[in-house]
Design an enzyme around this catalytic site. Structure first.
Site, PDB file in Angstrom:
ATOM      1  N   ASP A 236      36.538  18.485 -17.731  1.00  0.00           N
ATOM      2  CA  ASP A 236      37.013  17.768 -16.546  1.00  0.00           C
ATOM      3  C   ASP A 236      35.881  17.476 -15.562  1.00  0.00           C
ATOM      4  O   ASP A 236      36.119  17.224 -14.385  1.00  0.00           O
ATOM      5  CB  ASP A 236      38.136  18.563 -15.866  1.00  0.00           C
TER       6      ASP A 236
ATOM      7  N   HIS B 220      10.575   4.979 -25.181  1.00  0.00           N
ATOM      8  CA  HIS B 220      11.584   5.512 -24.266  1.00  0.00           C
ATOM      9  C   HIS B 220      11.777   7.009 -24.475  1.00  0.00           C
ATOM     10  O   HIS B 220      12.889   7.508 -24.587  1.00  0.00           O
ATOM     11  CB  HIS B 220      12.917   4.756 -24.414  1.00  0.00           C
TER      12      HIS B 220
ATOM     13  N   ASP C 253       6.690   7.584 -16.497  1.00  0.00           N
ATOM     14  CA  ASP C 253       7.389   6.340 -16.159  1.00  0.00           C
ATOM     15  C   ASP C 253       8.650   6.770 -15.419  1.00  0.00           C
ATOM     16  O   ASP C 253       9.591   7.282 -16.028  1.00  0.00           O
ATOM     17  CB  ASP C 253       7.727   5.587 -17.458  1.00  0.00           C
TER      18      ASP C 253
ATOM     19  N   ASP D 113      10.369   1.087 -10.521  1.00  0.00           N
ATOM     20  CA  ASP D 113      10.054   1.319 -11.937  1.00  0.00           C
ATOM     21  C   ASP D 113       8.535   1.324 -12.053  1.00  0.00           C
ATOM     22  O   ASP D 113       7.923   0.260 -12.097  1.00  0.00           O
ATOM     23  CB  ASP D 113      10.691   0.207 -12.778  1.00  0.00           C
TER      24      ASP D 113
ATOM     25  N   HIS E 142       5.810  -4.281 -26.770  1.00  0.00           N
ATOM     26  CA  HIS E 142       6.846  -4.760 -25.851  1.00  0.00           C
ATOM     27  C   HIS E 142       6.274  -5.838 -24.944  1.00  0.00           C
ATOM     28  O   HIS E 142       5.105  -6.189 -25.057  1.00  0.00           O
ATOM     29  CB  HIS E 142       7.467  -3.608 -25.051  1.00  0.00           C
TER      30      HIS E 142
ATOM     31  N   HIS F 217       9.656  -7.180 -16.572  1.00  0.00           N
ATOM     32  CA  HIS F 217      11.066  -7.580 -16.494  1.00  0.00           C
ATOM     33  C   HIS F 217      11.441  -7.685 -15.019  1.00  0.00           C
ATOM     34  O   HIS F 217      10.742  -7.161 -14.153  1.00  0.00           O
ATOM     35  CB  HIS F 217      11.951  -6.555 -17.216  1.00  0.00           C
TER      36      HIS F 217
ATOM     37  N   HIS G  15      16.415  -2.902 -15.266  1.00  0.00           N
ATOM     38  CA  HIS G  15      16.191  -4.160 -15.984  1.00  0.00           C
ATOM     39  C   HIS G  15      17.168  -5.137 -15.349  1.00  0.00           C
ATOM     40  O   HIS G  15      18.304  -5.274 -15.787  1.00  0.00           O
ATOM     41  CB  HIS G  15      16.435  -4.003 -17.485  1.00  0.00           C
TER      42      HIS G  15
ATOM     43  N   GLU H 258       3.598  -4.410 -16.698  1.00  0.00           N
ATOM     44  CA  GLU H 258       3.390  -3.133 -17.386  1.00  0.00           C
ATOM     45  C   GLU H 258       2.799  -3.280 -18.788  1.00  0.00           C
ATOM     46  O   GLU H 258       3.452  -2.974 -19.774  1.00  0.00           O
ATOM     47  CB  GLU H 258       4.708  -2.358 -17.467  1.00  0.00           C
TER      48      GLU H 258
ATOM     49  N   TYR I 216      -0.567   1.729 -27.378  1.00  0.00           N
ATOM     50  CA  TYR I 216      -0.084   2.948 -28.023  1.00  0.00           C
ATOM     51  C   TYR I 216      -0.764   3.060 -29.383  1.00  0.00           C
ATOM     52  O   TYR I 216      -0.525   2.231 -30.259  1.00  0.00           O
ATOM     53  CB  TYR I 216       1.436   2.880 -28.212  1.00  0.00           C
TER      54      TYR I 216
ATOM     55  N   ARG J  34       0.275   3.390 -20.445  1.00  0.00           N
ATOM     56  CA  ARG J  34       0.996   2.267 -19.814  1.00  0.00           C
ATOM     57  C   ARG J  34       0.722   2.351 -18.317  1.00  0.00           C
ATOM     58  O   ARG J  34       0.690   3.454 -17.763  1.00  0.00           O
ATOM     59  CB  ARG J  34       2.498   2.365 -20.113  1.00  0.00           C
TER      60      ARG J  34
ATOM     61  N   GLU K 220       2.194   0.517 -14.847  1.00  0.00           N
ATOM     62  CA  GLU K 220       3.294  -0.363 -14.411  1.00  0.00           C
ATOM     63  C   GLU K 220       3.426  -0.377 -12.898  1.00  0.00           C
ATOM     64  O   GLU K 220       3.526   0.684 -12.270  1.00  0.00           O
ATOM     65  CB  GLU K 220       4.618   0.131 -15.025  1.00  0.00           C
TER      66      GLU K 220
HETATM   67 MN   LIG Z   1       9.692  -1.115 -16.662  1.00  0.00          MN
END
Ligand SMILES: [Mn+2]
Length: 443
Positions: free
Chosen positions: A39, A242, A259, A270, A349, A353, A360, A383, A387, A405, A407
């Site tokens: 619950d 991710h 990130d 972000d 990638h 965005h 996003h 970003e 890798y 990365r 960003e």
């Molecule tokens: Mn991003």
């Protein structure tokens, strides 16, 4: 979330209604609550579209917008209930919700089903996202059938169903001055939290400890929620795009990729920073980092009104291809690698965005077959990344297992752009000296 800015929300509703045509009705439910286990519910967050148009933050609410007549903003929400409120917290109630949202009429959510046919009557165009809300998916066809049943005398039932996403998400793409102010706050709070992490980090800490510290720093500054689950990825974990397990120890000699972004008054930041766990980049880490940074700078330079929204990506990829050939990670010439997308092995990638209420954020990237052009008031992330898989036998051993990365959150202005997240260090020297200060503090 703060008490809503009435004028701002009213102007959003007015601008949306102007685009819906005559005798239109738009139905916008807030998000449903979701059970976590038994619950216990997940913390509630209102649907972004609903919040954008109403500023109302309680669950179990539906907004109706009607063109051409008054009332044109009707809200259904929960009534006051002292017994339940003692257990679960205060509710605005009908009168409170009217004051908070500026709705012309407010009814109890329990009355929605019964009042629906009457609200549909005389409406030609119905705007609703089919399949997005289980209860409405059931009630709307029912309501229309009930109206048809009584309609032998000629009740007007909706003739066409439309997607509200198109006009609404176009609006959300261009941020108002009030929204830009909130996004500035979200980015600034989050960038400062990144900077704090760099100084606080010590080898041997767990990835999740950094995630917890980031959230703590955000909350201390009033960003009550995270915009998305933080990615804290030490060493080769950074090559999982991710990665959210966040359960490994951070080792001296590795980089850590963070990130993470706070959510402030509903608006997301972000931001990604990658920095050495022991405060010093190795020569290989430094070489790759400088390349990603150079790509990011080239990409950010492309952010200005009138440029295609793909221009930052193209600029980043050019720099990356040239650099990867120079470092011997790709075979030259760079122009051939660029043409065949050779960089995709290490950068799979896109470079950014839209950013807003959703991390996003919504809104199209293309118009017809072309990339749409950037306009003042848009906010996007930039970003680029590299890798190098830990098992990639095709590259020299010394490069393997490095993921980087960088960003930032960038506002398109009339003159060009403004970086909203620059309080987080990103130059190599800047990071190293900033982290060294932290080590002095800890000693
Ligand atoms: Mn991003």
């Amino acid at each position: 979330m703060k008490p809503p800015m009435h004028k701002e929300y009213a102007s959003r509703r007015r601008r949306l209604l102007q685009q819906l045509g005559k005798q239109a009705l738009a139905i916008i439910p807030t998000a449903p609550t979701r059970l976590r286990n038994n619950d216990v519910e997940h913390p509630f967050r209102p649907d972004s579209d609903f919040f954008y148009l109403t500023g109302f933050t309680e669950p179990e609410a539906i907004a109706l917008l009607l063109t051409g007549k008054r009332p044109n903003f009707i809200l259904f929400c929960r009534e006051r209930d002292p017994k339940l409120e003692r257990w679960n917290g205060l509710r605005a109630g009908l009168e409170g919700a009217r004051k908070l949202s500026g709705a012309d009429q407010v009814f109890a959510i329990e009355e929605f089903e019964q009042r629906l046919p009457q609200l549909l009557e005389g409406r030609r165009r119905l705007y609703y996202a089919i399949g997005s809300h289980a209860l409405l998916d059931r009630l709307l066809p029912q309501g229309i059938r009930r109206l048809q049943g009584k309609g032998r005398g000629g009740a007007q039932v909706p003739e066409s169903l439309h997607n509200l996403d198109l006009p609404l998400h176009e609006m959300r793409l261009i941020k108002s001055p009030a929204e830009i102010e909130l996004m500035r706050q979200a980015a600034s709070i989050s960038a400062q939290a990144h900077a704090q992490l760099m100084r606080w980090l010590r080898p041997g800490m767990m990835e999740y400890q950094l995630a917890a510290r980031f959230e703590h720093e955000c909350q201390q500054q009033g960003a009550r929620r995270q915009a998305y689950p933080a990615i804290v990825a030490g060493g080769a974990n950074a090559c999982i795009l991710h990665y959210t397990d966040n359960d490994c120890p951070l080792r001296a000699g590795d980089l850590v990729l963070v990130d993470a972004g706070g959510e402030y008054q509903g608006y997301a930041a972000d931001i990604t920073r990658t920095f050495p766990v022991n405060g010093r980049f190795s020569p290989e880490q430094r070489a790759l980092y400088e390349l990603v940074l150079q790509a990011q700078q080239a990409a950010i330079e492309q952010v200005r009104p009138g440029n295609p929204c793909n221009a930052p990506h193209e600029a980043a990829v050019q720099v990356l291809c040239r650099g990867l050939v120079k470092l011997g990670l790709l075979k030259g010439p760079a122009s051939r690698q660029l043409k065949r997308g050779g960089h995709k092995r290490f950068f799979m990638h896109r470079t950014g965005h839209w950013l807003g209420l959703d991390v996003h954020d919504l809104g199209s990237y293309q118009q017809g077959d072309d990339w749409r052009c950037l306009e003042a008031g848009m906010v996007l992330t930039v970003e680029p990344a590299l890798y190098i898989d830990a098992d990639d036998k095709k590259v020299d051993k010394r490069w393997r297992g490095i993921g980087i990365r960088i960003e930032d959150d960038v506002l398109v202005t009339a003159e060009g752009h403004q970086i909203l997240s620059q309080e987080a260090p990103k130059q190599v020297d800047e990071i190293e000296s900033w982290m060294a200060q932290g080590q002095v503090l800890k000693a």
